[in-house]
Design a protein around this motif. Structure first.
Motif, PDB file in Angstrom:
ATOM      1  N   THR A   1       0.806  -1.225   0.000  1.00 40.51           N
ATOM      2  CA  THR A   1       0.000   0.000   0.000  1.00 40.51           C
ATOM      3  C   THR A   1       0.842   1.279   0.000  1.00 40.51           C
ATOM      4  O   THR A   1       0.298   2.369  -0.113  1.00 40.51           O
ATOM      5  CB  THR A   1      -0.939   0.027   1.231  1.00 40.51           C
ATOM      6  OG1 THR A   1      -0.158  -0.287   2.383  1.00 40.51           O
ATOM      7  CG2 THR A   1      -2.070  -0.953   1.083  1.00 40.51           C
ATOM      8  N   HIS A   2       2.145   1.154   0.143  1.00 41.01           N
ATOM      9  CA  HIS A   2       2.976   2.368   0.154  1.00 41.01           C
ATOM     10  C   HIS A   2       3.959   2.314  -1.008  1.00 41.01           C
ATOM     11  O   HIS A   2       5.164   2.151  -0.825  1.00 41.01           O
ATOM     12  CB  HIS A   2       3.709   2.514   1.498  1.00 41.01           C
ATOM     13  CG  HIS A   2       2.779   2.784   2.622  1.00 41.01           C
ATOM     14  ND1 HIS A   2       2.019   1.807   3.214  1.00 41.01           N
ATOM     15  CD2 HIS A   2       2.451   3.940   3.245  1.00 41.01           C
ATOM     16  CE1 HIS A   2       1.271   2.338   4.159  1.00 41.01           C
ATOM     17  NE2 HIS A   2       1.510   3.639   4.191  1.00 41.01           N
TER      18      HIS A   2
ATOM     19  N   ASP B   1       3.041  10.724  -5.817  1.00 42.32           N
ATOM     20  CA  ASP B   1       1.755  11.452  -5.838  1.00 42.32           C
ATOM     21  C   ASP B   1       1.639  12.354  -4.625  1.00 42.32           C
ATOM     22  O   ASP B   1       1.241  13.512  -4.731  1.00 42.32           O
ATOM     23  CB  ASP B   1       0.574  10.469  -5.795  1.00 42.32           C
ATOM     24  CG  ASP B   1       0.321   9.844  -7.150  1.00 42.32           C
ATOM     25  OD1 ASP B   1       0.932  10.317  -8.125  1.00 42.32           O
ATOM     26  OD2 ASP B   1      -0.457   8.884  -7.223  1.00 42.32           O
ATOM     27  N   ASP B   2       1.981  11.804  -3.464  1.00 42.25           N
ATOM     28  CA  ASP B   2       1.858  12.587  -2.227  1.00 42.25           C
ATOM     29  C   ASP B   2       2.727  13.830  -2.289  1.00 42.25           C
ATOM     30  O   ASP B   2       2.303  14.929  -1.942  1.00 42.25           O
ATOM     31  CB  ASP B   2       2.268  11.747  -1.000  1.00 42.25           C
ATOM     32  CG  ASP B   2       1.251  10.668  -0.685  1.00 42.25           C
ATOM     33  OD1 ASP B   2       0.154  10.706  -1.278  1.00 42.25           O
ATOM     34  OD2 ASP B   2       1.562   9.789   0.139  1.00 42.25           O
TER      35      ASP B   2
ATOM     36  N   GLN C   1       2.648   6.111  -5.018  1.00 41.11           N
ATOM     37  CA  GLN C   1       1.941   6.813  -3.953  1.00 41.11           C
ATOM     38  C   GLN C   1       2.824   7.907  -3.353  1.00 41.11           C
ATOM     39  O   GLN C   1       2.392   9.033  -3.105  1.00 41.11           O
ATOM     40  CB  GLN C   1       1.582   5.779  -2.863  1.00 41.11           C
ATOM     41  CG  GLN C   1       0.671   6.292  -1.773  1.00 41.11           C
ATOM     42  CD  GLN C   1      -0.671   6.725  -2.358  1.00 41.11           C
ATOM     43  OE1 GLN C   1      -1.285   5.974  -3.105  1.00 41.11           O
ATOM     44  NE2 GLN C   1      -1.073   7.948  -2.058  1.00 41.11           N
TER      45      GLN C   1
END
Ligand SMILES: O=P(O)(O)OC[C@H]1O[C@H](O[C@H]2O[C@H](CO)[C@@H](O)[C@H](O)[C@H]2O)[C@H](O)[C@@H](O)[C@@H]1O
Ligand SMILES: O=c1ccn([C@@H]2O[C@H](COP(=O)(O)OP(=O)(O)O)[C@@H](O)[C@H]2O)c(=O)[nH]1
Length: 756
Positions: free
Chosen positions: A454-455, A462-463, A459
């Motif tokens: 999930t990380h 994007d963050d 991501q």
């Protein structure tokens, strides 16, 4: 919203070029986690600007390499003669060891042409070359994302060229404690440049905290939970732990070629348990310590001898630096010694490979590994740990992870965390991992697999990008421009037209000159905000950010909000007293909600040094968990309760004034002048909501009514509101004045106009 184009700038391009003919080139993937991670950036239109890993001196070479790289979305930066002193010198022989707590290297003594200064000059020159390439390729609206310690001066060059450029900087290594960082001779220049970026990112909270601390201690700027505030400009500092592209590893480890490799390797290893190490052959990776711990394990666990092996992939890196050649020799020495000691005719306990390996083989190794052993002495993140987790199959392995790797914070829950310097502890962890039950291994793996899935690197990117875009867009919306020159004529005109005026004036630096030691010592004037200085005027005095209030003819009243936590005060006072006693000329100012330690009369240099030490004590002790703001003034350190800002006090002050004055007409003119710290600038925006709404009757206080001020109290439109900052170029105020002299003149003109 369409995503902006992304210009990624890093020292190395994702590919390293090799010349195969006058006009032809071949490429291999560059080593290291930065490249692996950024290759996962799929959702942005990206151009990657960096060094191609090779010196090219001829025009044909440069041209053909540029064309070939363009097909891969890459733009080369040719560093030529500065490359050695820049990359091997300043970057990897000075910054890298300091950032990884290996100490500040002494100047070269055997070559007078390689000095600290010559390497820093090369660093500046190289950053300038990077800048020239970015400038050439930049298109309006692009986001420029600078990566790592190689390009710390680049944000400043970019912003000086075009202040509207959206610039981010991310550090892939640790940022060391300020105690370590401050040994760097060019410490201030690099920090100042990084602070010109819009967003500064780190892998962990520790690194971000160290950075903020260094900015406070070295530059004397204000650091808040949001970032760094300097002269009204805010640089956001945030934490973005990098990840991997999990699908790439999961899918690869299922390829039939990889499954074949797995079978082959298992067969080659003859049924022995596999401990794997995958590191660049870098001093920070703790490979000699790993060997010593494995040796200890074999020494103390006779039963395991011949049943377990350690395979270390030691990827070559930075061969031009002496320390890297030494570490190779050290590793070879340990391997030879341990293999001689515990090897047999049929097998040796350690296989050490001085080479990189093919990606499919790497995934196969990760998949069959029983224990991944990461003993980094310091590491920004360590992506190898995540890659191992992603490739695991039915029979799960165990991750032994150094607590000094950034990954320790993300994957610690599913790993055995170790201190790599403690050989015994690592040896014990090896035993624990090899003997761990299947259920426990499953349990640990599940925790980490969930995290790794999930990380992802996507991501992470994007963050970072979303934050950067949000910050830069908000900044544009909020001010869009620097403050304007004050339209003095309008200020006076509106003043004379209005019936009920509110003048809000700061004190220090607004009604007084900004004070320097000598001035204050010399004239002996009492410049405190004391009623006796204002006795003859009909006005309100607010002290301590509006916590205390009085009319010149009345008494002070307290306005401290209920439930304000002030438990930290005693502890802070203790530290302040300690430093006051040891810093001749310094003094302590105490109040109900804040404490100020002032060293304006102390020796400037010593006072600054003491202030730095004091901050360390405060952070470590009395304010470590307290809700306080620390404000580093030019010659002071102030600690006060969070949220105590001038803007937040306005509502209370206004209420008190209105209550006492029995106002009949709404305020129809506001002039607010100050020279405030960033956190206090909310005083300028306090009345902004009033300017955009129509005046309402008291009964129409519907949900769209601004919360702060009742419509009957204020009637502002825009032309009768003037917020003015003194000497600030980044401010929430609409206008600026240069100095307190201008303020005095303005007030004088308002008075004479009124009296005329
Ligand atoms: O290009 P090199 O000089 O051979 O070095 C390779 C890279 O090493 C460092 O990687 C860091 O980034 C990783 C990803 O964020 C992180 O996991 C790791 O802990 C760091 O060491 C260096 O920071 C990169 O610039 C180099 O490309
Ligand atoms: O032969 C190899 C073995 C590994 N890696 C990659 O090198 C990176 C190492 O990244 P890490 O963050 O662990 O440390 P860094 O080398 O960046 O300090 C990982 O993505 C590995 O897959 C590589 O390029 N070649």
């Amino acid at each position: 919203m369409a995503r902006p184009r992304l210009l990624v700038v890093s020292m190395s391009l994702p590919v390293t070029a090799k010349r195969t003919g006058e006009e032809s080139w071949s490429f291999t993937m560059s080593p290291g986690g930065l490249v692996s991670a950024l290759l996962g950036l799929k959702e942005f239109e990206t151009k990657w600007i960096g060094w191609p890993g090779v010196d090219v001196h001829d025009a044909i070479g440069k041209k053909t390499l540029s064309i070939t790289l363009a097909e891969k979305g890459c733009i080369p930066v040719f560093l030529e003669e500065v490359c050695d002193q820049y990359y091997n010198g300043y970057c990897n022989n000075i910054l890298w060891p300091i950032f990884h707590y290996l100490g500040t290297p002494p100047e070269y003594r055997n070559d007078a042409t390689i000095t600290y200064q010559s390497q820093y000059d090369a660093y500046k020159k190289a950053n300038q070359i990077f800048f020239d390439v970015v400038k050439e390729h930049y298109e309006e609206g692009d986001v420029v994302w600078c990566h790592d310690y190689h390009v710390m001066l680049l944000p400043q060059y970019l912003k000086e060229y075009n202040s509207k450029m959206k610039v981010g900087w991310f550090l892939h290594t640790p940022f060391p404690s300020s105690e370590m960082y401050k040994t760097l001779p060019s410490r201030s220049d690099l920090l100042r440049s990084v602070l010109t970026a819009d967003l500064v990112g780190f892998h962990t909270y520790d690194f971000a905290r160290h950075f903020l601390n260094a900015c406070m201690c070295i530059l004397g700027v204000e650091a808040t939970s949001e970032g760094v505030v300097d002269q009204g400009k805010v640089t956001r500092v945030a934490v973005f732990p990098i990840g991997i592209e999990p699908e790439r590893f999961i899918n690869t480890s299922e390829l039939s070629e990889v499954v074949q490799y797995m079978k082959k390797f298992k067969n080659d290893f003859g049924g022995r348990k596999l401990i794997l190490g995958v590191d660049r052959l870098d001093t920070i990776k703790g490979i000699p310590q790993k060997y010593q711990a494995f040796e200890k394990f074999l020494e103390e666990n006779e039963d395991w001898r011949g049943k377990v092996m350690l395979l270390q992939i030691a990827v070559p890196t930075r061969n031009g630096i002496g320390e890297y050649q030494k570490i190779k020799d050290q590793c070879h020495y340990h391997v030879g010694r341990i293999n001689g000691r515990f090897g047999s005719i049929s097998a040796v306990p350690i296989i050490h490979l001085d080479c990189s390996i093919d990606f499919n083989q790497l995934c196969a190794l990760y998949a069959i590994t029983d224990v991944l052993l990461v003993t980094s002495l310091r590491d920004g993140m360590n992506l190898v740990s995540s890659e191992f987790i992603a490739c695991q199959k039915e029979d799960k392995g165990v991750l032994i992870l150094s607590e000094f790797a950034g990954a320790g914070q993300s994957l610690g829950a599913g790993a055995l965390l170790v201190n790599p310097w403690n050989i015994k502890e690592v040896s014990t962890a090896i035993g624990e991992a090899l003997n761990m039950s299947h259920e426990e291994k499953e349990r640990k793996h599940k925790i980490n697999f969930q995290y790794v899935k999930t990380h992802s690197t996507q991501q992470w990117a994007d963050d970072f990008m979303n934050k950067l875009i949000e910050i830069t867009t908000n900044a544009e919306l909020r001010t869009g421009k620097a403050p304007l020159e004050l339209p003095e004529h309008d200020v006076i005109q509106q003043y004379s037209k209005s019936n009920n005026r509110l003048l809000i004036l700061g004190f220090y630096g607004t009604l007084t000159q900004p004070m320097k030691n000598q001035e204050r010592r010399g004239d002996g004037m009492n410049l405190d905000l004391h009623p006796q200085n204002f006795g003859e005027y009909n006005m309100w005095l607010a002290a301590e950010n509006g916590m205390f209030l009085r009319h010149t003819s009345g008494e002070w009243v307290t306005r401290i909000p209920e439930h304000m936590n002030l438990e930290w005060i005693d502890g802070v006072k203790h530290v302040f007293k300690y430093f006051t006693e040891r810093t001749p000329g310094s003094y302590l100012e105490t109040s109900e909600t804040s404490l100020v330690w002032n060293y304006e009369y102390a020796d400037a240099e010593f006072g600054r040094a003491q202030a730095r030490d004091m901050l360390q004590h405060l952070w470590a002790g009395p304010i470590s968990n307290a809700s306080v703001d620390v404000v580093r003034g030019e010659q002071s350190v102030e600690v006060h309760a969070v949220g105590v800002t001038k803007g937040s006090a306005m509502e209370r002050i206004l209420g008190e004034i209105v209550h006492n004055k029995s106002m009949t007409a709404p305020i129809d003119y506001v002039l607010c002048i100050g020279c405030f710290l960033g956190k206090d600038e909310d005083v300028y925006t306090f009345f902004e909501p009033e300017l955009t709404k129509k005046t309402k009757s008291p009964s129409s206080s519907g949900s769209d009514s601004p919360k702060k001020v009742s419509a009957t109290i204020v009637d502002l439109k825009g032309e009768n509101y003037f917020s003015i900052a003194i000497g600030q170029t980044h401010t929430k105020a609409r206008y600026f004045l240069d100095s307190s002299d201008d303020v005095v003149q303005l007030i004088h003109k308002l008075c004479t106009h009124k009296n005329a």
